[in-house]
Design an enzyme around this catalytic site. Sequence first.
Site, PDB file in Angstrom:
ATOM      1  N   LYS A   1       0.820  -1.213   0.000  1.00 49.94           N
ATOM      2  CA  LYS A   1       0.000   0.000   0.000  1.00 49.94           C
ATOM      3  C   LYS A   1       0.858   1.269   0.000  1.00 49.94           C
ATOM      4  O   LYS A   1       2.028   1.233   0.349  1.00 49.94           O
ATOM      5  CB  LYS A   1      -0.971  -0.010   1.185  1.00 49.94           C
ATOM      6  CG  LYS A   1      -1.881  -1.251   1.204  1.00 49.94           C
ATOM      7  CD  LYS A   1      -2.854  -1.312   0.031  1.00 49.94           C
ATOM      8  CE  LYS A   1      -3.461  -2.689  -0.226  1.00 49.94           C
ATOM      9  NZ  LYS A   1      -4.404  -3.155   0.760  1.00 49.94           N
TER      10      LYS A   1
HETATM   11  C1  PLP Z   1      -5.341  -4.289   1.225  1.00 48.92           C
HETATM   12  C2  PLP Z   1      -6.829  -4.140   1.220  1.00 48.92           C
HETATM   13  C3  PLP Z   1      -7.631  -4.436   2.332  1.00 48.92           C
HETATM   14  C4  PLP Z   1      -7.144  -5.165   3.551  1.00 48.92           C
HETATM   15  O1  PLP Z   1      -6.066  -4.656   4.125  1.00 48.92           O
HETATM   16  P1  PLP Z   1      -5.027  -5.584   4.930  1.00 48.92           P
HETATM   17  O2  PLP Z   1      -4.172  -4.551   5.561  1.00 48.92           O
HETATM   18  O3  PLP Z   1      -4.298  -6.416   3.918  1.00 48.92           O
HETATM   19  O4  PLP Z   1      -5.780  -6.402   5.900  1.00 48.92           O
HETATM   20  C5  PLP Z   1      -8.980  -4.149   2.261  1.00 48.92           C
HETATM   21  N1  PLP Z   1      -9.523  -3.629   1.152  1.00 48.92           N
HETATM   22  C6  PLP Z   1      -8.803  -3.380   0.053  1.00 48.92           C
HETATM   23  C7  PLP Z   1      -9.478  -2.797  -1.145  1.00 48.92           C
HETATM   24  C8  PLP Z   1      -7.427  -3.645   0.036  1.00 48.92           C
HETATM   25  O5  PLP Z   1      -6.719  -3.434  -1.073  1.00 48.92           O
END
Ligand code: PLP
Length: 412
Positions: free
Chosen positions: A199
Amino acid sequence: MVSTVAPPSTLALLGGSPLHPQPWPDWPVWDGREEEAVLRALRSGHWGRLTGPEAAAFESEFATFQECRYGVATPCGTTALKLALLALGIQAGDEVIVPPYTFVATVGAVIQCNAVPVFVDIHPDSYCLDPARVAEAITPKTRAIIAVHLGGMPADLDALCAFGIPVIEDASHAHGSVYKGRKVGGIGALGCFSFQASKNLNCGEGGIVLTNDEALYKKVRAESEWGAGSNGQILGSNFRMTELQAALLRAQLTRLPEQAARRDANGKTLDTLLAQVPGIRPLPRATLGCYVHGYHLYSFRYDEAVWELPRATFIRAMRAEGIPVDPGYASPLYDWPVFAHKHFGPWDASRGGFAAPGVHRANCPVMERVSHHEGCWIKQSALLAESQEVHLIAEATHKIWNNRDVLATFQG
Ligand SMILES: *Cc1c(COP(=O)(O)O)cnc(C)c1O
């Protein structure tokens, strides 16, 4: 004599030289600033937020960055989504509207609250929930809408909030995105972010819930810390972020404004350049109220009919040129076997859970087209490259377009 050297116009897939042979920028980006932050937390001996200052400081710094009042840091984005649903009082059997074009966590969080995810089609311009389709899916049981800002493109929050049903923003892709003059995350009832390794703000694993509503903030806090502040009224759980995660995030957050500005500028350049390529249509961010695009993903639309070439062949040719294009989420979530057979473990209908209703393909024609034929994306780190490199992305599409007749018969 016949030359054996391929001319520069020869596709890399067919033995020519790639347009972009060098690597794209590494992710994550870090240096002594992050080392200092992690060592600060380590050497303090306060590794948990019950005694340390880092998680609380990060909550306030990130909430400020997103122009929001309250933040509760979590171990990951998935737990942030669960907390948001719990804070809204989602009960067993309640319906929550979700898009099928998202990471599975968006929908998994709903099931883990024993609620029913209702898949609603996406809009062809934004790839986010289509409010017109949402209107058709609302029932007396609908308790929340999860709007995913796909790739960082803000969902149509004005229209989605106008239904009067609480909107949770899944802003896992949208750090810094601005919708009609306001940062995302604090526009709906609650906003959830992920700080997982890929991210745009990253500490390996992490997340946060943001809200401007004090009562919801208190509920999220209680749910995340075994009822803290609720005088034993709320059971809750332990969803606390560690001090080491928070210290790393505080250092990374100092880099985010510059990185976000660079991605936004490169994304705009790419929009302009790709709009000139036949059969490629960028998502029209200006008409969607996207003032700043967070660009976790740069999505564009590929038209197989115009190209007379399957998307898979186009992507192979792009990747051979050194351009990191992916086909996006290549299968709608409702087609995953687990949603078809509805075996959700402890949340299984046969154990008292409420299984997701079957979703007929015909309900989501845009989703079908985007998943199987149209959607293409480029990861955020490529948008941290120099502007000249971004120009090569568009140049590669022209090169492939000019050779598409050769590719049409390619059997590699
Ligand atoms: C990465 C992601 C999540 C979940 O996040 P984590 O930190 O991996 O638990 C939820 N929604 C979307 C759209 C994502 O890309």
